[in-house]
Design a protein around this motif. Structure first.
Motif, mmCIF file in Angstrom:
data_model
loop_
_atom_site.group_PDB
_atom_site.id
_atom_site.type_symbol
_atom_site.label_atom_id
_atom_site.label_comp_id
_atom_site.label_asym_id
_atom_site.label_seq_id
_atom_site.Cartn_x
_atom_site.Cartn_y
_atom_site.Cartn_z
ATOM 1 N N UNK A 421 0.833 -1.192 0.000
ATOM 2 C CA UNK A 421 0.000 0.000 0.000
ATOM 3 C C UNK A 421 0.871 1.246 0.000
ATOM 4 N N UNK A 422 0.385 2.280 -0.651
ATOM 5 C CA UNK A 422 1.032 3.590 -0.579
ATOM 6 C C UNK A 422 0.266 4.548 0.327
ATOM 7 N N UNK A 423 -0.722 4.043 1.035
ATOM 8 C CA UNK A 423 -1.502 4.864 1.951
ATOM 9 C C UNK A 423 -0.638 5.181 3.178
ATOM 10 N N UNK A 424 -0.263 6.439 3.343
ATOM 11 C CA UNK A 424 0.620 6.823 4.442
ATOM 12 C C UNK A 424 0.009 6.497 5.805
ATOM 13 N N UNK A 425 -1.311 6.634 5.895
ATOM 14 C CA UNK A 425 -1.958 6.348 7.178
ATOM 15 C C UNK A 425 -1.811 4.876 7.543
ATOM 16 N N UNK A 426 -1.953 4.003 6.563
ATOM 17 C CA UNK A 426 -1.816 2.566 6.819
ATOM 18 C C UNK A 426 -0.388 2.230 7.225
ATOM 19 N N UNK A 427 0.588 2.784 6.503
ATOM 20 C CA UNK A 427 1.986 2.508 6.821
ATOM 21 C C UNK A 427 2.341 3.002 8.225
ATOM 22 N N UNK A 428 1.898 4.205 8.555
ATOM 23 C CA UNK A 428 2.219 4.756 9.869
ATOM 24 C C UNK A 428 1.517 3.978 10.984
ATOM 25 N N UNK A 429 0.271 3.612 10.752
ATOM 26 C CA UNK A 429 -0.440 2.822 11.760
ATOM 27 C C UNK A 429 0.307 1.528 12.070
ATOM 28 N N UNK A 430 0.779 0.872 11.041
ATOM 29 C CA UNK A 430 1.450 -0.407 11.254
ATOM 30 C C UNK A 430 2.663 -0.243 12.173
ATOM 31 N N UNK A 431 3.509 0.743 11.892
ATOM 32 C CA UNK A 431 4.701 0.938 12.708
ATOM 33 C C UNK A 431 4.368 1.525 14.073
ATOM 34 N N UNK A 432 3.612 2.620 14.094
ATOM 35 C CA UNK A 432 3.358 3.300 15.362
ATOM 36 C C UNK A 432 2.535 2.412 16.303
ATOM 37 N N UNK A 433 1.556 1.692 15.745
ATOM 38 C CA UNK A 433 0.714 0.858 16.582
ATOM 39 C C UNK A 433 1.452 -0.301 17.205
ATOM 40 N N UNK A 434 2.430 -0.846 16.485
ATOM 41 C CA UNK A 434 3.171 -1.989 17.026
ATOM 42 C C UNK A 434 4.371 -1.545 17.850
#
Length: 506
Positions: A421-434
């Motif tokens: 995905x190129x969705x910045x929100x999805x990428x950030x959620x994955x890292x920040x959430x974990x």
């Protein structure tokens, strides 16, 4: 107070027959286990976007949730990053509850009955884990082999209400397979004709026999799902993830385990087997750019025998990246090592983890860097010096970011769509959430401690748009309670937690 006796009494009755020496310890641990699970559940009720909660009202040290049917649920003001069991009871209107399973039953919201049963299993299994887990001295450096450090974790996920939920596992099976009980597990080696197997990487000769591939199968899977035994057995030591085990002098074995532990059914999809070798090479390429601060464990070989229920992955041990005197410790096990986790240590660890994680995110790779997947290599003195990451099955990659930095995602037709995905929100959620809401928060143990660690950790980091998003907005975290109450909704769902940098009281 209300009680949910089913799971608790089932375990107690079984222990009376098979391990009477544990009965007193088990029953003594039940109140603390209820509080631990209730604390995790209260976090979810306080922050997850649950459709049957219309308003949350804070007053003094308390929080009141107003439900769509007019009822009120009241408890202490939550710290979304606390790991201690500070919630001993909540009130639903005038009734007090110290049992999370009974509370969820009486809330009677959609899908609550199944979730309540899981909460009951979580309480009972957690009490058994605490009663049966072997005691050990908390001293640095920790003694023993790598699996012994991982097996010191009795409480499971620091924030999931189903932190120890093991429905389908009897007390005997938990004692025989749960890492906290330190068993030696005999994996079944199930033979499958080589022509019926999809193999990637190098499947070793010692797991082949006369034109057949010997697939390591977890004994629970063999008994309850495959209903067959192997021709030989392989002794191994379970790690934090239970279905992943360490061979005494060899690699780690990730087995299929079609049981729901915490949130997910633990099988191994044919697609992940097909992609494993190339993803491993991709991970090594990315890690090579980090100046030695990150290593990714290589996938040595993987096999799928026509079904997600009969598959296995061989992966090198993270200890391959620890020099003499160093130890690679899963972040989720740091609190058990005896290492003094001072404010200064937490700040140095946060600087290392955030620096590496944000650098990879800038390149287009968002790691699922929670306490099981992420390990920190500690010097003989206990200082964090580098990171090791294992299991690439749930990372996210952004092709546009990769291209900007001269990286190319391998062309893999079996790569799951959710991974790209190129969705910045999805990428950030994955890292920040974990990493932040998971690994760092779980290590810090409270909101104030997390804030202090992150303030120190980000001080010298480049001010990228990703870092700005981390500092300025709410912190994403998986909505673990909402996800268990939404069985028909696929994929991750998210909650927004108060930003550690902006929230002045926890």
């Amino acid at each position: 107070m209300h009680r949910s006796p089913t799971a608790e009494t089932e375990i107690a009755d079984e222990l009376t027959s098979v391990r009477p020496d544990l009965v007193t310890g088990y029953t003594g641990e039940l109140p603390g286990a209820r509080a631990a699970v209730l604390t995790r559940l209260w976090r979810g009720l306080a922050y997850d976007p649950l459709p049957w909660i219309v308003r949350r009202e804070r007053a003094g040290d308390g929080l009141t949730l107003r439900l769509t049917d007019g009822r009120r649920l009241h408890g202490p003001r939550p710290d979304p990053y606390a790991t201690g069991a500070y919630v001993t009871a909540v009130r639903l209107d005038q009734a007090a509850y110290d049992d999370p399973a009974r509370l969820m039953t009486d809330l009677a919201v959609p899908h609550s009955a199944v979730f309540a049963a899981e909460l009951g299993h979580s309480v009972a299994s957690l009490a058994l884990s605490r009663a049966g887990g072997r005691t050990h001295p908390r001293q640095w450096p920790p003694e023993g082999r790598e699996w012994e450090w991982e097996q010191r974790v009795t409480d499971g996920h620091p924030f999931h209400p189903n932190c120890r939920s093991r429905p389908g596992f009897s007390a005997v099976e938990q004692l025989g397979y749960g890492p906290e009980h330190r068993p030696v597990v005999e994996l079944e080696l199930v033979p499958v004709p080589a022509g019926e197997c999809a193999v990637t990487g190098v499947w070793p000769g010692w797991l082949r026999d006369a034109g057949r591939v010997m697939v390591p199968v977890h004994p629970w899977q063999a008994a309850h799902v495959l209903k067959r035994t192997g021709e030989r057995r392989l002794a191994a030591h379970p790690l934090m993830a239970l279905r992943t085990l360490a061979l005494p002098d060899g690699p780690h074995v990730k087995t299929a385990l079609s049981a729901r532990l915490t949130s997910s059914v633990r099988d191994i999809s044919p697609g992940s087997v097909a992609a494993s070798a190339v993803l491993s090479e991709f991970g090594e390429t990315v890690a090579a750019r980090t100046d030695g601060l990150l290593h990714i464990t290589r996938t040595l070989g993987a096999v799928a025998a026509g079904s997600p229920d009969l598959a296995a992955v061989l992966r090198e041990s993270p200890q391959e990246y620890a020099a003499d005197g160093e130890r690679a410790v899963p972040v989720g096990a740091l609190a058990t090592t005896g290492l003094p986790l001072s404010d200064g240590w937490l700040g140095r660890f946060a600087a290392l983890a955030l620096g590496v994680g944000l650098r990879l995110l800038e390149w287009g790779v968002a790691l699922e860097a929670h306490g099981q997947n992420l390990l920190v290599v500690l010097s003989p003195d206990g200082d964090p010096v580098r990171l090791v990451y294992r299991d690439l099955a749930d990372l996210r990659v952004g092709p546009a970011r990769l291209a900007r930095h001269g990286l190319v995602l391998p062309d893999l037709p079996d790569l799951p769509d959710r991974m790209v995905t190129d969705d910045e929100r999805v990428l950030r959620r994955k890292l920040f959430g974990s990493l932040v809401a998971g690994a760092l928060a779980g290590t810090a143990g409270s909101g104030p401690a997390l804030r202090a660690a992150m303030e120190s950790g980000v001080r010298d980091l480049p001010r990228t748009p990703d870092l700005a998003a981390l500092l300025d907005g709410p912190l994403p975290a998986k909505a673990l309670t909402l996800m268990r109450l939404s069985p028909r909704t696929a994929g991750d769902q998210w909650a927004e937690l108060p930003n550690p940098f902006r929230y002045d009281r926890f």
